[in-house]
Design an enzyme around this catalytic site. Sequence first.
Site, PDB file in Angstrom:
ATOM      1  N   ASP A   9       0.873  -1.164   0.000  1.00  0.00           N
ATOM      2  CA  ASP A   9       0.000   0.000   0.000  1.00  0.00           C
ATOM      3  C   ASP A   9       0.925   1.233   0.000  1.00  0.00           C
ATOM      4  OD1 ASP A   9      -2.346   1.662   0.471  1.00  0.00           O
ATOM      5  OD2 ASP A   9      -1.541   1.903   2.500  1.00  0.00           O
TER       6      ASP A   9
HETATM    7 MG   LIG Z   1      -2.996   3.264   3.276  1.00  0.00          MG
END
Ligand SMILES: [Mg+2]
Length: 228
Positions: A9
């Site tokens: 991420d």
């Molecule tokens: Mg994030």
Amino acid sequence: MAVKAILWDVDGTLLDFAAAEKAAVQKLFIEFGLGECTDGMVARYSSISGGYWKRLERGEITKAEVLVGRYRDFFSELGIDPALAEPFNARYQVALGDTVAYRDDSLEIVKALHGRVKQYVVSNGTVIAQTKKLERSHLGEWMDGIFLSEQLGAEKPSPRFFEQVFAALPDIPKEDMLIVGDSLTSDMQGGLNAGVPTCWYNPQSLPRPADMAIAFEIQNLQQIYELL
Ligand SMILES: [Mg+2]
């Protein structure tokens, strides 16, 4: 398990999203002639925006509704013309990439892991913002691929997002992947939905939800080495 690929991420994990968000909103308030945007106002915006992203993750609204709707709500609260939401967001997507702040020493970690494991970006951020961020931060140079929800037509945590990642990486079994992210609702839930081992980046040591079978938890990105 032998990790062959890390699915990273970006916002709040490799990069300090809060810092970039604050700098962008404050700069654009000046640019649009809206006066000073105080830290308290930024915090309120961030909370509104976070709520919209959660609704996107649940499949209740579209990305376009997130991007403009949050500013429409925020501006309405402040007595600012909500019609400014659309042009403001367009500028915001570009401005988000102007501030590069790493979480921990993420760039060094990603560099050190290059060639040792495959590394891919998995992000719900917009193409405009993420492309600029990955370029300016140099993180993109060390990635083996970039998966953005806008291009895949599905958001984390939807299994449809991950199915397309798997299809693009036919030589890597999903059991040998590791998704690393700060969000329980998009990254961890996404990994659980898709059958990808999960690593929760939890720098604030928030309580871990009992009902989520998260495989690993780290407080500092340096701890990733212990998992490989
Ligand atoms: Mg994030």
